[in-house]
Design a protein around this motif. Structure first.
Motif, PDB file in Angstrom:
ATOM      1  N   UNK A 168      -1.923  78.571 -48.839  1.00  0.00           N
ATOM      2  CA  UNK A 168      -2.897  78.533 -47.676  1.00  0.00           C
ATOM      3  C   UNK A 168      -3.702  77.457 -47.228  1.00  0.00           C
ATOM      4  N   UNK A 169      -4.138  76.982 -48.461  1.00  0.00           N
ATOM      5  CA  UNK A 169      -5.241  75.924 -48.521  1.00  0.00           C
ATOM      6  C   UNK A 169      -4.462  74.804 -47.573  1.00  0.00           C
ATOM      7  N   UNK A 170      -3.130  74.618 -47.860  1.00  0.00           N
ATOM      8  CA  UNK A 170      -2.505  73.404 -47.045  1.00  0.00           C
ATOM      9  C   UNK A 170      -2.181  73.562 -45.831  1.00  0.00           C
ATOM     10  N   UNK A 171      -2.419  74.942 -45.194  1.00  0.00           N
ATOM     11  CA  UNK A 171      -2.306  75.350 -44.011  1.00  0.00           C
ATOM     12  C   UNK A 171      -3.474  75.270 -43.110  1.00  0.00           C
ATOM     13  N   UNK A 172      -4.668  75.094 -43.676  1.00  0.00           N
ATOM     14  CA  UNK A 172      -5.905  75.228 -43.021  1.00  0.00           C
ATOM     15  C   UNK A 172      -5.910  74.227 -41.793  1.00  0.00           C
ATOM     16  N   UNK A 214       3.111  84.663 -43.759  1.00  0.00           N
ATOM     17  CA  UNK A 214       4.198  85.277 -44.595  1.00  0.00           C
ATOM     18  C   UNK A 214       4.853  84.423 -45.377  1.00  0.00           C
ATOM     19  N   UNK A 215       5.184  83.124 -45.093  1.00  0.00           N
ATOM     20  CA  UNK A 215       6.034  82.409 -45.894  1.00  0.00           C
ATOM     21  C   UNK A 215       5.178  81.783 -47.114  1.00  0.00           C
ATOM     22  N   UNK A 216       3.733  81.484 -46.884  1.00  0.00           N
ATOM     23  CA  UNK A 216       2.912  81.348 -48.122  1.00  0.00           C
ATOM     24  C   UNK A 216       3.003  82.565 -49.168  1.00  0.00           C
TER      25      UNK A 216
END
Length: 104
Positions: A11-15, A40-42
């Protein structure tokens, strides 16, 4: 490292993606399908889900720290996910079949 801490790192990489979509979210007043799919994928939606249902059965503190992390990038995407955690954490446990006496 636990499964939920792996999710938190993903999730951190999605920020940056959530930050980019924040202005659009304000216009549409809706979390984008892309953001939901990325979460969802994370594995975010499985964090509190009981293991018997295929979830990670994680610690609620980890879940809410992840919500807080999402909120740091987009003030609406994070809080919008809180009810999901509450619902998944309340999933009923499947019942065991009744034991029948051995007919021997």
């Amino acid at each position: 490292m636990t499964a939920t801490s792996d999710v938190k790192e993903r999730v951190r990489q999605l920020l940056p993606n959530f930050r980019e979509r924040a202005a659009e979210l304000e216009k549409t007043r809706r979390v984008s399908d892309e953001s939901i799919q990325e979460l969802r994928e994370a594995g975010f939606f499985r964090m509190l889900q009981p293991a018997v249902f295929g979830g990670l059965e994680g610690d609620p503190v980890d879940f809410y720290e992840t919500v807080k992390l999402i909120s740091s990038a987009c003030g609406s995407t994070g809080p919008a996910q809180r009810p999901v955690g509450l619902l998944l954490g309340q999933c009923p446990r499947p019942r065991r079949p009744a034991r029948r006496p051995d007919p021997r």
